[in-house]
Design a protein around this motif. Structure first.
Motif, PDB file in Angstrom:
ATOM      1  N   LEU A 138       0.827  -1.206   0.000  1.00 14.99           N
ATOM      2  CA  LEU A 138       0.000   0.000   0.000  1.00 14.99           C
ATOM      3  C   LEU A 138       0.863   1.259   0.000  1.00 14.99           C
ATOM      4  O   LEU A 138       0.557   2.241  -0.693  1.00 14.99           O
ATOM      5  CB  LEU A 138      -0.940   0.000   1.208  1.00 14.99           C
ATOM      6  N   ILE A 139       1.939   1.256   0.773  1.00 13.81           N
ATOM      7  CA  ILE A 139       2.842   2.409   0.799  1.00 13.81           C
ATOM      8  C   ILE A 139       3.392   2.687  -0.592  1.00 13.81           C
ATOM      9  O   ILE A 139       3.534   3.843  -1.011  1.00 13.81           O
ATOM     10  CB  ILE A 139       3.997   2.174   1.790  1.00 13.81           C
ATOM     11  N   ALA A 140       3.698   1.622  -1.332  1.00 11.73           N
ATOM     12  CA  ALA A 140       4.295   1.773  -2.661  1.00 11.73           C
ATOM     13  C   ALA A 140       3.351   2.450  -3.651  1.00 11.73           C
ATOM     14  O   ALA A 140       3.805   2.956  -4.686  1.00 11.73           O
ATOM     15  CB  ALA A 140       4.727   0.412  -3.193  1.00 11.73           C
TER      16      ALA A 140
ATOM     17  N   ASP B 238      12.895   6.768   1.665  1.00  9.45           N
ATOM     18  CA  ASP B 238      12.036   6.983   0.513  1.00  9.45           C
ATOM     19  C   ASP B 238      10.576   6.955   0.978  1.00  9.45           C
ATOM     20  O   ASP B 238      10.124   5.952   1.536  1.00  9.45           O
ATOM     21  CB  ASP B 238      12.293   5.881  -0.519  1.00  9.45           C
ATOM     22  N   PRO B 239       9.804   8.037   0.776  1.00 13.18           N
ATOM     23  CA  PRO B 239       8.433   8.069   1.290  1.00 13.18           C
ATOM     24  C   PRO B 239       7.530   6.998   0.704  1.00 13.18           C
ATOM     25  O   PRO B 239       6.512   6.643   1.312  1.00 13.18           O
ATOM     26  CB  PRO B 239       7.936   9.475   0.922  1.00 13.18           C
ATOM     27  N   PHE B 240       7.881   6.463  -0.483  1.00 14.12           N
ATOM     28  CA  PHE B 240       7.069   5.409  -1.078  1.00 14.12           C
ATOM     29  C   PHE B 240       7.875   4.117  -1.251  1.00 14.12           C
ATOM     30  O   PHE B 240       7.487   3.235  -2.010  1.00 14.12           O
ATOM     31  CB  PHE B 240       6.509   5.884  -2.423  1.00 14.12           C
TER      32      PHE B 240
ATOM     33  N   GLY C 241       7.158   5.175   5.583  1.00  8.69           N
ATOM     34  CA  GLY C 241       6.457   5.465   4.342  1.00  8.69           C
ATOM     35  C   GLY C 241       5.320   6.434   4.563  1.00  8.69           C
ATOM     36  O   GLY C 241       4.695   6.451   5.630  1.00  8.69           O
ATOM     37  N   ARG C 242       5.076   7.255   3.545  1.00  9.86           N
ATOM     38  CA  ARG C 242       3.959   8.187   3.663  1.00  9.86           C
ATOM     39  C   ARG C 242       2.647   7.406   3.728  1.00  9.86           C
ATOM     40  O   ARG C 242       2.348   6.563   2.885  1.00  9.86           O
ATOM     41  CB  ARG C 242       3.949   9.133   2.459  1.00  9.86           C
TER      42      ARG C 242
ATOM     43  N   ALA D 132       7.736  14.293   7.817  1.00 12.78           N
ATOM     44  CA  ALA D 132       8.774  13.576   7.098  1.00 12.78           C
ATOM     45  C   ALA D 132       9.142  12.322   7.882  1.00 12.78           C
ATOM     46  O   ALA D 132       9.113  12.309   9.117  1.00 12.78           O
ATOM     47  CB  ALA D 132      10.011  14.467   6.921  1.00 12.78           C
ATOM     48  N   ASP D 133       9.489  11.265   7.152  1.00 13.64           N
ATOM     49  CA  ASP D 133       9.827   9.973   7.746  1.00 13.64           C
ATOM     50  C   ASP D 133       8.710   9.441   8.640  1.00 13.64           C
ATOM     51  O   ASP D 133       8.950   8.929   9.743  1.00 13.64           O
ATOM     52  CB  ASP D 133      11.148  10.048   8.518  1.00 13.64           C
TER      53      ASP D 133
END
Length: 376
Positions: A12-14, A84-86, A97-98, A351-352
């Protein structure tokens, strides 16, 4: 099949589902839920070519009927990320992850919980999911639209659990059983521009706006009640667009927000604002919008069972709370009782953004046992 919560959360994060994008998040959930035996309906809504992705999935017939609600959309990642947020990166027991906290982790945990219970025995009653891609944005074509669609088809549940990240610091701290209402008001006072040395030839709108704001801010709206803190009016902007010291401006504008409890209705507060404005500036304009009414789910069997399950798994008796901002629970509360419980939200929108992997697994167990406690 049994779903691994961390693996599903990573997938899902991806999906770069920054509102209003979906990037495959709903398709991923559809494949996963169909594989578990759910009947899945897409209830996309909005302007042609820019529809909001929405999903309703149900397994089982009859009662009891428990619905899990959530959203796959996330806020933009912004700068300052180490991870990497995604990328769904793991480091030192955390998953980054975001949206992992708010609230893809909650969705993954609930689906994994259903699969875990289903692997042990057939479920009783009905379990459903209401998932939208428009919660972080305007929220006009998401949950708000799906609920009447559900009602028309006899799909309103007995109770709804919303998986927002309710815990400030540790899993098990807080269940939200209500939310304050919120309204915004824009007050515009027109005047006549002129030279400050010749005030009789001008009309200073600031001199009429100030007593309006004084009257609004001096009123004590209420003292709060058993479940809510006192309502709060905050002036968030005053603007005249003037950079000169010798010019009386032609217009003065103020923007305010009221977060109000169950002692008020939004329309009553708007009427009060309009009355205060009319007293001091009859020709002034008031533009108001109510983004949600205050609501409370009275503590009962469903909330008590949730508290007991959380306490058993975390060693904490959760506080029943109504603070914080708005959520889609404001829409759900008009159709059925709703409570919110999810992951730790300390890093949401930062962030993060991250959650402890151990918390993801613990939340899955909490949701699994709550399904059983609910009679499923």
């Amino acid at each position: 099949m049994t779903i691994d919560v961390v693996s599903l959360a990573e997938q899902l994060i991806a999906c770069r589902s920054v509102t209003p994008a979906d990037d495959g998040a709903m398709e991923l959930l559809t494949r996963t839920l169909v594989g578990l035996g759910f009947t899945v309906d897409r209830v996309d809504s909005g302007p042609a070519g820019a529809e909001t992705p929405n999903l309703f999935a149900r397994m089982g017939e009859g009662g009891p009927h428990l619905c899990f609600a959530g959203h796959t959309d996330v806020v933009p990642p912004g700068p300052g990320w180490v991870h990497d947020p995604f990328g769904a990166q793991r480091a030192e027991g955390m998953l980054y992850g975001r949206g992992i906290a708010d609230m893809k982790g909650g969705i993954a945990a609930f689906i994994a919980a259903v699969s875990a219970l289903q692997a042990e025995r057939p479920l009783k009653g009905s379990v459903s999911l209401l998932i939208t891609g428009d919660e972080e944005g305007p929220a006009q074509h998401g949950t708000k639209v799906v609920l009447p669609w559900m009602q028309e088809r006899g799909q309103i549940p007995d109770f709804c659990l919303l998986g927002e990240p309710t815990n400030p610091d540790a899993l098990g701290e807080v269940i939200k059983i209500g939310r304050r209402g919120s309204l915004n008001a824009l007050i515009t006072v027109d005047g006549v521009q002129g030279h400050v040395a010749y005030p009789h030839l001008a009309d200073n709108p600031i001199h009429r706006l100030l007593p309006i704001l004084s009257a609004l801010t001096m009123r004590v709206l209420d003292e709060g009640n058993d479940h809510f803190a006192p309502s709060s009016l905050q002036v968030v902007s005053v603007d005249v667009g003037n950079t000169a010291t010798n010019v009386i401006p032609s217009q003065a504008i103020a923007l305010l927000n009221i977060r109000f409890n169950t002692e008020h209705r939004g329309e009553d507060l708007v009427a009060w604002i309009r009355g205060c404005v009319a007293d001091h500036a009859p020709d002034a304009r008031v533009e108001a919008s109510i983004s949600g009414e205050a609501f409370l789910t009275e503590p009962g069997q469903a909330v008590s069972a949730l508290s007991a399950v959380i306490s058993r798994h975390t060693g904490r008796m959760p506080r029943l709370d109504t603070g914080g901002g708005t959520s889609d629970a404001r829409f759900i509360a008009s159709y059925c009782p709703v409570a919110e419980f999810g992951l730790v939200g300390a890093t949401m929108h930062k962030a993060d953004e991250c959650v402890a992997i151990a918390d993801l697994r613990a939340l899955t167990l909490i949701y699994r046992d709550y399904l059983e406690a609910f009679g499923l």
